[in-house]
Design a protein around this motif. Structure first.
Motif, PDB file in Angstrom:
ATOM      1  N   LEU A   1       0.812  -1.213   0.000  1.00 41.88           N
ATOM      2  CA  LEU A   1       0.000   0.000   0.000  1.00 41.88           C
ATOM      3  C   LEU A   1       0.850   1.270   0.000  1.00 41.88           C
ATOM      4  N   ASP A   2       1.823   1.343   0.905  1.00 41.34           N
ATOM      5  CA  ASP A   2       2.615   2.576   1.014  1.00 41.34           C
ATOM      6  C   ASP A   2       3.571   2.740  -0.161  1.00 41.34           C
ATOM      7  N   VAL A   3       4.315   1.682  -0.474  1.00 43.15           N
ATOM      8  CA  VAL A   3       5.325   1.764  -1.542  1.00 43.15           C
ATOM      9  C   VAL A   3       4.748   1.344  -2.894  1.00 43.15           C
ATOM     10  N   GLY A   4       3.713   0.508  -2.885  1.00 41.22           N
ATOM     11  CA  GLY A   4       3.055   0.120  -4.129  1.00 41.22           C
ATOM     12  C   GLY A   4       3.736  -0.990  -4.892  1.00 41.22           C
ATOM     13  N   LEU A   5       4.480  -1.860  -4.198  1.00 44.86           N
ATOM     14  CA  LEU A   5       5.126  -2.992  -4.869  1.00 44.86           C
ATOM     15  C   LEU A   5       4.094  -4.077  -5.164  1.00 44.86           C
ATOM     16  N   ALA A   6       4.151  -4.633  -6.363  1.00 45.38           N
ATOM     17  CA  ALA A   6       3.218  -5.702  -6.730  1.00 45.38           C
ATOM     18  C   ALA A   6       3.580  -6.985  -5.998  1.00 45.38           C
ATOM     19  N   GLY A   7       2.551  -7.748  -5.599  1.00 45.14           N
ATOM     20  CA  GLY A   7       2.803  -9.022  -4.941  1.00 45.14           C
ATOM     21  C   GLY A   7       1.639  -9.457  -4.093  1.00 45.14           C
ATOM     22  N   GLY A   8       1.830 -10.569  -3.393  1.00 44.99           N
ATOM     23  CA  GLY A   8       0.766 -11.152  -2.596  1.00 44.99           C
ATOM     24  C   GLY A   8       0.971 -10.937  -1.117  1.00 44.99           C
ATOM     25  N   ARG A   9       0.360 -11.848  -0.317  1.00 50.16           N
ATOM     26  CA  ARG A   9       0.378 -11.724   1.129  1.00 50.16           C
ATOM     27  C   ARG A   9       1.228 -12.782   1.832  1.00 50.16           C
ATOM     28  N   GLN A  10       1.608 -13.837   1.134  1.00 48.72           N
ATOM     29  CA  GLN A  10       2.204 -14.964   1.854  1.00 48.72           C
ATOM     30  C   GLN A  10       3.559 -14.643   2.466  1.00 48.72           C
ATOM     31  N   ASP A  11       4.388 -13.857   1.786  1.00 51.27           N
ATOM     32  CA  ASP A  11       5.776 -13.696   2.214  1.00 51.27           C
ATOM     33  C   ASP A  11       5.880 -13.064   3.596  1.00 51.27           C
ATOM     34  N   GLN A  12       5.109 -12.005   3.833  1.00 50.40           N
ATOM     35  CA  GLN A  12       5.200 -11.310   5.114  1.00 50.40           C
ATOM     36  C   GLN A  12       4.861 -12.254   6.269  1.00 50.40           C
ATOM     37  N   TYR A  13       3.789 -13.025   6.109  1.00 54.56           N
ATOM     38  CA  TYR A  13       3.332 -13.891   7.195  1.00 54.56           C
ATOM     39  C   TYR A  13       4.228 -15.117   7.338  1.00 54.56           C
ATOM     40  N   ALA A  14       4.665 -15.696   6.223  1.00 59.58           N
ATOM     41  CA  ALA A  14       5.547 -16.864   6.289  1.00 59.58           C
ATOM     42  C   ALA A  14       6.865 -16.520   6.963  1.00 59.58           C
ATOM     43  N   CYS A  15       7.430 -15.382   6.611  1.00 64.67           N
ATOM     44  CA  CYS A  15       8.731 -14.992   7.156  1.00 64.67           C
ATOM     45  C   CYS A  15       8.629 -14.590   8.624  1.00 64.67           C
ATOM     46  N   VAL A  16       7.672 -13.740   8.953  1.00 64.36           N
ATOM     47  CA  VAL A  16       7.584 -13.212  10.316  1.00 64.36           C
ATOM     48  C   VAL A  16       7.225 -14.305  11.321  1.00 64.36           C
ATOM     49  N   HIS A  17       6.308 -15.197  10.974  1.00 68.24           N
ATOM     50  CA  HIS A  17       5.899 -16.250  11.908  1.00 68.24           C
ATOM     51  C   HIS A  17       6.935 -17.351  12.020  1.00 68.24           C
ATOM     52  N   GLY A  18       7.695 -17.627  10.960  1.00 71.09           N
ATOM     53  CA  GLY A  18       8.646 -18.717  10.988  1.00 71.09           C
ATOM     54  C   GLY A  18       7.955 -20.072  11.002  1.00 71.09           C
ATOM     55  N   GLY A  19       8.742 -21.131  10.907  1.00 70.85           N
ATOM     56  CA  GLY A  19       8.196 -22.475  10.973  1.00 70.85           C
ATOM     57  C   GLY A  19       7.557 -22.936   9.680  1.00 70.85           C
ATOM     58  N   VAL A  20       6.772 -24.002   9.792  1.00 65.07           N
ATOM     59  CA  VAL A  20       6.052 -24.596   8.666  1.00 65.07           C
ATOM     60  C   VAL A  20       4.580 -24.243   8.839  1.00 65.07           C
ATOM     61  N   ASN A  21       3.994 -23.589   7.846  1.00 63.85           N
ATOM     62  CA  ASN A  21       2.644 -23.057   8.011  1.00 63.85           C
ATOM     63  C   ASN A  21       1.770 -23.297   6.796  1.00 63.85           C
ATOM     64  N   LEU A  22       0.485 -23.505   7.070  1.00 65.14           N
ATOM     65  CA  LEU A  22      -0.559 -23.392   6.055  1.00 65.14           C
ATOM     66  C   LEU A  22      -1.223 -22.045   6.300  1.00 65.14           C
ATOM     67  N   ILE A  23      -1.173 -21.169   5.302  1.00 67.05           N
ATOM     68  CA  ILE A  23      -1.689 -19.811   5.460  1.00 67.05           C
ATOM     69  C   ILE A  23      -2.903 -19.652   4.565  1.00 67.05           C
ATOM     70  N   GLU A  24      -4.010 -19.205   5.137  1.00 68.05           N
ATOM     71  CA  GLU A  24      -5.244 -19.002   4.388  1.00 68.05           C
ATOM     72  C   GLU A  24      -5.506 -17.514   4.194  1.00 68.05           C
ATOM     73  N   PHE A  25      -5.947 -17.165   2.997  1.00 64.35           N
ATOM     74  CA  PHE A  25      -6.276 -15.791   2.647  1.00 64.35           C
ATOM     75  C   PHE A  25      -7.747 -15.753   2.244  1.00 64.35           C
ATOM     76  N   ASP A  26      -8.545 -15.069   3.040  1.00 62.88           N
ATOM     77  CA  ASP A  26      -9.984 -15.012   2.807  1.00 62.88           C
ATOM     78  C   ASP A  26     -10.421 -13.564   2.859  1.00 62.88           C
ATOM     79  N   GLY A  27     -10.611 -12.967   1.694  1.00 62.02           N
ATOM     80  CA  GLY A  27     -10.917 -11.541   1.669  1.00 62.02           C
ATOM     81  C   GLY A  27      -9.738 -10.754   2.197  1.00 62.02           C
ATOM     82  N   GLU A  28      -9.978  -9.954   3.235  1.00 60.09           N
ATOM     83  CA  GLU A  28      -8.906  -9.166   3.840  1.00 60.09           C
ATOM     84  C   GLU A  28      -8.241  -9.908   4.999  1.00 60.09           C
TER      85      GLU A  28
END
Length: 348
Positions: free
Chosen positions: A156-183
């Motif tokens: 939003l601030d910088v406007g880089l194209a991409g998805g949501r998985q990287d921020q959550y995968a990296c910050v939480h660490g470990g092995v994760n199943l991440i669900e994206f539902d709307g916002e």
């Protein structure tokens, strides 16, 4: 940028990079708003690092990127305007600590992987800078909030194209199943026993293709194709999402051949997104890995370069690595990171 006096406080922070086993592309809007998205991810022991040095004297806020060999100084709010020069650092400071611009701080960043590696490095670095600043001012941000803030800074601030998985995968660490539902983004840590984790870790291999790439053009074309309801791209996204659930089940069952087969199937579907996702050099490396005994694999990130992820029988990983090196690849063994983002004060 070095100063003669001894700094009065040193904060260190790091965030692991990530590999994505499945679901890549389904985390990029508007697909998850329409259908829900999924990502199966693992944080690895390569990191985005930050040092925040507090001199506690009136002086500009200095930022140095060792990866870019670039440094800038900020003294007032106008200096934080986004100009394509260390904009992620500017946006992080503007979000968290604009009141520190004259406090004599230095923020020094570096990464264990090169730019364009396909390992989520931009998101990991954004989270590291934000988290270091939050630690410095003492407001105790949690992992979920930090990941959300990193997403907002990048997208939003910088406007880089991409998805949501990287921020959550990296910050939480470990092995994760991440669900994206709307916002909403929900992180489900997977409960793998030590033997399962060890077997998986001994089976994975990265291979640097030697090709750097900028992901945004591929992502922008993928989004445009989906938005105009391109049937091929939409069908590929549906199939990648379904394969991610199959990979999740195979991972929990410890069925590596099945996991590898669905990695391969997802890679085939990903190539339907855009012609630039792969090229003859990448195809040759992947074919070499399969011929040497790999179960399957895929190119990490948006495509076009960076790292291949390969799943092999543990006893054949070295052979696969040797064959890849012989044809120009750079194989790399990585471990898992189970902590995610961490920050600490270092005694001076």
């Amino acid at each position: 940028m070095n100063r003669c006096e001894t700094p009065r406080r040193l904060v260190r922070a790091r965030t692991p990079l990530r590999i994505s086993l499945g679901g890549g592309g389904t985390d990029i809007d508007p697909y998850p708003r329409d259908h829900g998205g999924i990502a199966l991810t693992i944080a690895i022991d390569l990191y985005a690092h930050a040092e925040l040095i507090a001199h506690h004297e009136p002086a500009p806020f200095c930022v140095e990127s060792r990866d870019l060999n670039r440094s800038v100084s900020f003294e007032c709010a106008q200096d934080l305007e986004l100009t394509s020069d260390l904009d992620l650092a500017k946006a992080a400071i503007r979000r968290v600590a604009p009141h520190t611009l004259r406090d004599g701080l230095e923020l020094i960043t570096s990464s264990d992987a090169p730019l364009g590696s396909g390992l989520g490095g931009s998101s990991a670095m954004t989270a590291t800078m934000l988290g270091a600043l939050h630690h410095y001012i003492g407001d105790g941000i949690d992992h979920q909030s930090l990941a959300s803030e990193a997403f907002e800074v990048e997208r939003l601030d910088v406007g880089l194209a991409g998805g949501r998985q990287d921020q959550y995968a990296c910050v939480h660490g470990g092995v994760n199943l991440i669900e994206f539902d709307g916002e909403a983004t929900v992180v489900h840590p997977l409960s793998l026993d030590p033997a399962q984790l060890d077997n998986l870790e001994r089976s994975l291999l990265l291979c640097d293709t030697g090709i750097t790439r900028v992901s945004s053009p591929i992502i922008e074309r993928q989004v445009a194709a989906y938005t105009r309801r391109d049937e091929d791209v939409t069908d590929a996204l549906h199939r990648i999402k379904a394969a991610a659930f199959e990979m999740h089940d195979a991972l929990l069952a410890g069925d590596l051949p099945r996991l590898g087969a669905f990695l391969d199937a997802s890679w085939t579907q990903k190539q339907r997104f855009d012609p630039a996702v792969t090229n003859p050099a990448i195809d040759a490396l992947y074919s070499t890995a399969l011929e040497a005994g790999a179960y399957g694999g895929k190119l990490l990130g948006a495509g076009g370069g960076g790292h291949l992820l390969l799943l092999t029988p543990p006893e054949r990983r070295e052979q696969v690595a040797q064959r890849l090196a012989a044809v120009g690849g750079t194989p790399r063994v990585v471990g898992f990171d189970l902590e995610g983002f961490v920050a600490w004060d270092e005694t001076l």
